[in-house]
Design a protein around this motif. Sequence first.
Motif, PDB file in Angstrom:
ATOM      1  N   UNK A  48       0.822  -1.167  -0.168  1.00  0.00           N
ATOM      2  CA  UNK A  48       0.189   0.098   0.043  1.00  0.00           C
ATOM      3  C   UNK A  48       0.910   1.173  -0.056  1.00  0.00           C
ATOM      4  N   UNK A  49       0.589   2.195  -0.657  1.00  0.00           N
ATOM      5  CA  UNK A  49       1.297   3.377  -0.747  1.00  0.00           C
ATOM      6  C   UNK A  49       1.174   4.424   0.419  1.00  0.00           C
ATOM      7  N   UNK A  50       1.629   3.950   1.357  1.00  0.00           N
ATOM      8  CA  UNK A  50       1.098   4.549   2.925  1.00  0.00           C
ATOM      9  C   UNK A  50       2.110   5.830   2.971  1.00  0.00           C
ATOM     10  N   UNK A  51       3.427   5.970   2.151  1.00  0.00           N
ATOM     11  CA  UNK A  51       4.081   7.345   2.366  1.00  0.00           C
ATOM     12  C   UNK A  51       3.294   8.380   1.643  1.00  0.00           C
ATOM     13  N   UNK A  52       2.566   7.972   0.471  1.00  0.00           N
ATOM     14  CA  UNK A  52       1.596   9.078  -0.312  1.00  0.00           C
ATOM     15  C   UNK A  52       0.402   9.571   0.665  1.00  0.00           C
ATOM     16  N   UNK A  53       0.104   8.459   1.271  1.00  0.00           N
ATOM     17  CA  UNK A  53      -1.039   8.966   2.264  1.00  0.00           C
ATOM     18  C   UNK A  53      -0.657   9.665   3.527  1.00  0.00           C
ATOM     19  N   UNK A  54       0.600   9.504   3.924  1.00  0.00           N
ATOM     20  CA  UNK A  54       1.232  10.254   5.058  1.00  0.00           C
ATOM     21  C   UNK A  54       1.264  11.657   4.629  1.00  0.00           C
ATOM     22  N   UNK A  55       1.884  12.020   3.327  1.00  0.00           N
ATOM     23  CA  UNK A  55       2.127  13.353   3.003  1.00  0.00           C
ATOM     24  C   UNK A  55       0.705  13.899   2.646  1.00  0.00           C
ATOM     25  N   UNK A  56      -0.189  13.492   2.159  1.00  0.00           N
ATOM     26  CA  UNK A  56      -1.554  13.847   1.965  1.00  0.00           C
ATOM     27  C   UNK A  56      -2.086  14.427   3.253  1.00  0.00           C
ATOM     28  N   UNK A  57      -1.883  13.298   4.343  1.00  0.00           N
ATOM     29  CA  UNK A  57      -2.392  13.621   5.611  1.00  0.00           C
ATOM     30  C   UNK A  57      -1.762  14.817   6.182  1.00  0.00           C
ATOM     31  N   UNK A  58      -0.473  15.032   6.120  1.00  0.00           N
ATOM     32  CA  UNK A  58       0.227  16.116   6.616  1.00  0.00           C
ATOM     33  C   UNK A  58      -0.264  17.565   5.739  1.00  0.00           C
ATOM     34  N   UNK A  59      -0.850  17.325   4.869  1.00  0.00           N
ATOM     35  CA  UNK A  59      -1.596  18.620   4.152  1.00  0.00           C
ATOM     36  C   UNK A  59      -3.128  18.664   4.452  1.00  0.00           C
TER      37      UNK A  59
END
Lengths: 224, 797
Positions: free
Chosen positions: B421-432
Amino acid sequence: MTKIAQAVKREKMAGKPSEKNVEKPVEKNLEKPSEMPSGKEEVKPAAEKVIDTTRSAVPFDTANIPGPKMARAVMPAVPGKMLARAKRPLLIVGSEVHDTDVLARAVAIGKTGIQIAAVGNAYTSLGDKGLDVHYINMHALASYLCDPNWKGLDGKGGYDLVVFFGITYYYVSQAISALKNFSNIKVISIDKYYHPNADMSFGNLKDDVFIAALDEVIKELPKR
Amino acid sequence: MQDLIYQMKVKKGSFVIEGLENVQINIGKITAEEEQVVEGPTPRPEIISLRNWDYRLLDRYNPVYTPTSDMCDYCTYGKCDLTGNKEGACGIDLEGQSARQALMTSVMGAACHSAHGRHLLHYLIKKYGEDHPIDVGPSNLKAPLTETIMGIQPQTIGDFLPVLEYVEEQLTQLLAAANTGQEGSSRDFESKALHAGMLDLLGMEVADIIQISCMGLPKSDEKTPMAEIGMGILDPKKPVVICVGHNIAAPAYILDYMDKNGQFDKIEIAGLCCTAQDMTRYNRNAKIIGSMSKELKYIRSGIPDVLVTDEQCVRADILKEAKKLHIPVIATNEKITYGLPDRSNDSVDEIIDDLVSGKQDGALLLDLEKVGELIPKLAMKIGPIRKAKGLTALPNEEDFKKLVAKCTKCLQCTRDCPQSLPIGDAMAAAAGGDLVPFEILHDKCVGCGRCDFSCPVDIPVLNVIEKAAQRVIREEKGKMRIGRGQIGDPEIREEGRNLVLGTTPGVLAFVGCGNYPDGTKDVYDIVEEMIQRSYIIISSGCAAMDIGMYKDKEGKTLYERYPGRFIKGNLLNTGSCVSNAHIAATTIKVASIFAGRKTKGNWEEIADYVLNRIGAVGIAWGAYSQKAFAIATGCNRLGIPVVAGPHGTKYRRAFIGKPYRKDDWNVLDGRDGSVVNVEPAPEHLMITAETKEELMPLLAKMCFRPSDNSLGRAIKLTHYIELSEKYLKKMPDDWHVYVRSEQDIPVAKREPLMKLLEERGWKIDWEKKKITEGPLRKVDVSFQPTNVPRLCKEVKK
């Protein structure tokens, strides 16, 4: 059995690359064994002008370590030249081919006349591109490729080289473990993941490096 | 040849024989007082009794090995490198080793279900007595698998004692064959694996029939009520009891106690995994959280106040996880004890004091009556304390922001994630501030927690996903029709003909676990598509739960939209994991009730009938366990093909047919023994698919059978073509293979399809609109396809 297949079989049995009878790498740095960075070392930024696809040559799924024989990390020119020289190559693409950039490269390879096996749902993006493309189930394909009597997707004969990208990582990794252990076919991954069960593979690549690497492969193919 | 077994007509008890001092005869069990007739050649089949049948399957559906490891490290000769099918020190090659692993996996799964059955049988005999009658609903064929395998018709639960003794003896023999220096042939390892799979079906049947008969579970009831399901269904303000596993024995006592004391409005009680299925079958007040994929997620939410474990699909780290949140764990089954102190002989109050005070993290409690009393009392006491403390593993808003900001996008979590799963992308989105990517991941995440261990900056990744997905979790409220048990004989009489002739396009059995390749929603989508096409959908276990997790635009789940009778276009839930036996047994019922085939001790004939005539397919889209593999292997021996999701390749063995090898598809015509070359139907016995789009046309294809009549074949062909065109954007390459005459072609498309056949070189008489040349064979309504020579009335030389 072709000479290449015989050589690969010997190589597989010996567990080490055969330098005499298989396609020789064209670049010097391809001769050295792939480095095995530590688990923490990761994909490096693709800032270099030269695309290096031999870095981060560790199984993308961390625990996917099959045994003592794992794929040799190669630069794009190697699969490119091998595809160009193969008598009967097959490109396999799967459900991760739909991205515009990736798809364009699959189409470009197909346009050179290389037959494509569209596994998973790949056909939905490739079927209307005027290519020699066939739908087949990946698991069944792996089974058929292990059968020396199989006449291929078009009934015109078996394959001497299989190259793939754009398939669910663990799925194709398992499927090609059958080819690795129970067939004589040479298997090369040009996916963005390091595939230990292939004979040769790129390392784990960032998306932009991956696309650039596919372009390098395509450069080696004859124009039609 | 028929074999008569006459049994003694004596009574149970102890007898002293006059004149013989110190001699007492004890008779412990009378198996039956009436004559039983074994109808087939293989009652109680030994390891090689059905080997010829297995060989027939293996010759057509060749085992395909996809090793996860090229090495063997089973004995001290090794590790041995078997790469390239080399031999190891003991002489076994990689093919043999892979087949040995298939055997061991199958044995493990079969042992699990059978031991479950054994535990229940001990418990139920103790409670109800051996003579408690079997009652599964309106059926004469009460225990189809037991009859077909054992050659007996059980009447009481005590009649299952010799059945489990047989299973246990056979499993021991099979496991012995896996030792170094034993079996070396991959083909015979596979035959043994198939034997273990068959035993698995038998063990499951025993387990479910006895609990249905004794515990008041639904008996072939097509109109069972709905149960609530989902992570959002419980009121977290109340004390919450969560039962985890598969065995209803302990939860039944808890439910009884709560019932007796009127506590259902005071305490929330729900289950995780198949225990949940059986809790709702036992007591309508019980609820369902979901599959094993929800286990860690729900524990970490902090909502459970007490965890009760029994057996199977319980996380190995459950005690460790629960301890962090002061959730006591009560283990109630000797198979899973976690090193907990055995408190079976202590008073309930003492145990509660130790758990509430935190002196102990949990207890092993094998006295189930005590479990029944303890759990509600414990929940009432510890619940308010825990809730006052607000215990949860999920970060608060402030910590959440800090955690997502820490992510370096190194991708290590993705590389360790089973679904990548693309967890890193979701982390970045959540940071925004965008939580949607995490909400999507919540459905796709199987809740394994491997990501937590992989993060180099110590982000508790699963907790972050769950925190971000709170909005969708609160809305996670579905409905599942409670498990009905067997398919009753009257339903088989009504539907059997349609199935055999093909006019019902097929039975699709959605079984297994939640290790889906792309989220739970896929199962809903697949079932919705296929049920709208009039396939009969049968489900069980976690798959049955997941089908009920989503709603249409009107807010209705599939269970609310489609009834639960065994007829086309219906959606059935048989029940828990052990209820899978009824799905397989349904095919035996069709062979017996519709076709009059003898069942007792007659496995090969029944399996041959199923393989050639009944368009039933198992789908284990998220299978993860050894149990699921054993179920699939058992179904395979019964002639039922199975399709797994892409993770199924990690089972390392499939049975794949080769349609291009024409001789593999020769069958005999039972009327005269003549050889008939038929279309590849079913094409595979065990295979995987990469995506749901690939799966659906494959399912339609796997429902073809040589016995289809023209109307049935046309219906099946319609779906195969339409599904392929809809989901793969192409006409199937092999559709013509399934055309035997113009009557087989869907009426609505007959002319254009005949033109396509003409382009392929087939001869068409356009005046008569008939195919005159091209098909592999002609339609013959009297054709009796069989793979077993002895079943032919006369053998043609």
